[in-house]
Design a protein around this motif. Structure first.
Motif: not given
Length: 407
Positions: A9-20
């Motif tokens: 979940g932390a991986m996904m959080f950072l993955q999409f924080f970067i994009w957004g």
């Protein structure tokens, strides 16, 4: 296995924080910032996403499925991307900026499939476990949008800071990825075949099914109107006088989170066809809302259109990822996710990006863009795709997605 879910979940959080952190306000930065870009140049910058998505299945099929652990490739791509994203924040001309962004997206887009692959490989029941993990990605996108709105970077025309924020987050994810569960290549023991290396085996395996072929073509077609949303929603909201547009747009991800949590329940009861069709219908409704909304009496229409993002994204794209994983089987999971990324963010949005720039320029006069006509165009395209899908898609009940470890 349970302890692994928060880490994913932390991986996904950072993955999409970067994009957004930078993608939502990209159009506004280009139009209103120091580069003073045209609509065609905005479309060109967004084109980087499609080019990266087309490259993604080749990179994932060549590397992640065969030679190196997926989490290590994920780390390398994000660390290199951090440098390019910082460079974009310093560019003083559009060609230089476009160079940084194109280079960055060639690295970033493959990480979407890689992150999905890392997550799925460590789940016993992906159709139940993936949606809650993916929710963390939506939360990351929300936090990025709210942070931009809270800091007032749109109003102060300081959007170059969004690229620096994304660069820092990308470096953090690059280091964090090295700590993720080991995800070795599944294909290491097999003899290399050209079709397998390029992901063509996964494509042929999937497209052998008529139902998946229809889904694949619908995925390409529905991403043509999707490009209008990604490329021009933030400039549209700022142009009609909405304050804190990036923060308002985060309402879409909030609805995405709520629906993502309900995905396991809805998926079993509604089935693939209904989920995909409802998602496409939401795109039609969203663009109609945008066409007739404004910052005054029609503000509620804008809010409804944004909130529909949860249905638009979850019902079509997340369901599509699950359906693809079910059809692919274990041997082709990474390549298959790269393949559907090519269809959606690659080919479909490539066409849509060119078209969106041309449509916006066509309906722009000295008085400014005619947003009603602009938004009715993608609404019409989405409606045609929806009708065609309803008539042509017939999935075989013998291989339900939930029975084959959906993605």
């Amino acid at each position: 296995m349970t302890a692994t879910m928060p880490r994913l979940g932390a991986m996904m959080f950072l993955q999409f924080f970067i994009w957004g952190a930078w993608f939502v306000t990209l159009g506004t930065y280009l139009v209103s910032g120091p580069l003073q870009a045209s609509a065609s140049q905005v479309a060109t910058a967004f084109l980087s996403q499609s080019v990266g998505a087309i490259v993604a299945p080749f990179l994932v099929g060549l590397i992640a499925d065969r030679y190196f652990a997926a989490q290590r490739i994920l780390a390398l791509l994000h660390l290199a991307g951090a440098a390019l994203m910082w460079g974009a924040s310093t560019a003083t001309s559009f060609p230089a900026f476009a160079g940084f962004v194109f280079g960055y997206m060639l690295l970033f887009m493959p990480t979407l499939a890689l992150a999905n692959s890392v997550a799925m490989r460590h789940m016993q029941s992906p159709e139940k476990q993936f949606p809650p993990v993916r929710v963390a990605g939506s939360i990351g996108w929300i936090v990025a949008g709210l942070l931009i709105g809270w800091l007032g970077w749109e109003q102060t025309r300081s959007l170059e800071l969004t690229f620096r924020m994304a660069a820092i987050a990308s470096a953090v994810l690059g280091l964090y990825a090295l700590t993720l569960p080991h995800t070795p290549p599944l294909a290491r023991e097999r003899d290399a075949k050209l079709g397998e290396i390029l992901g063509l085996d996964a494509a042929l395996h999937l497209l052998r099914s008529r139902a998946y072929l229809v889904f694949f073509l619908a995925s390409i077609a529905i991403c043509i109107p999707l490009s209008f949303y990604y490329n021009f929603t933030n400039p549209f909201l700022n142009d009609v006088g909405v304050r804190g547009a990036a923060g308002l747009q985060s309402l879409g991800q909030m609805s995405e989170v709520l629906l993502m949590l309900a995905m396991p329940f809805l998926f079993v009861r509604l089935g693939v066809k209904v989920m995909l069709a409802v998602g496409m219908a939401a795109w039609v409704l969203r663009y109609v809302m945008f066409a007739f909304g404004d910052a005054d009496a029609g503000f509620a229409l804008l809010v409804i259109g944004i909130v529909l993002h949860g249905i638009c994204y979850d019902f079509f794209f997340v369901t599509g990822q699950i359906y693809t994983d079910a059809r692919a089987g274990q041997a082709f999971r990474s390549s298959a996710q790269g393949f559907i990324t090519l269809a959606t963010y690659g080919v479909g949005m490539l066409i849509g990006t060119f078209l969106s720039g041309a449509v916006v320029e066509h309906y722009t006069t000295e008085a400014g863009p005619d947003w009603q006509q602009i938004w009715l165009f993608p609404a019409g395209v989405a409606f045609v795709v929806l009708v065609a899908f309803l008539f042509l898609f017939h999935d075989r009940p013998a291989a339900p997605p939930a029975a084959a470890a959906p993605h």
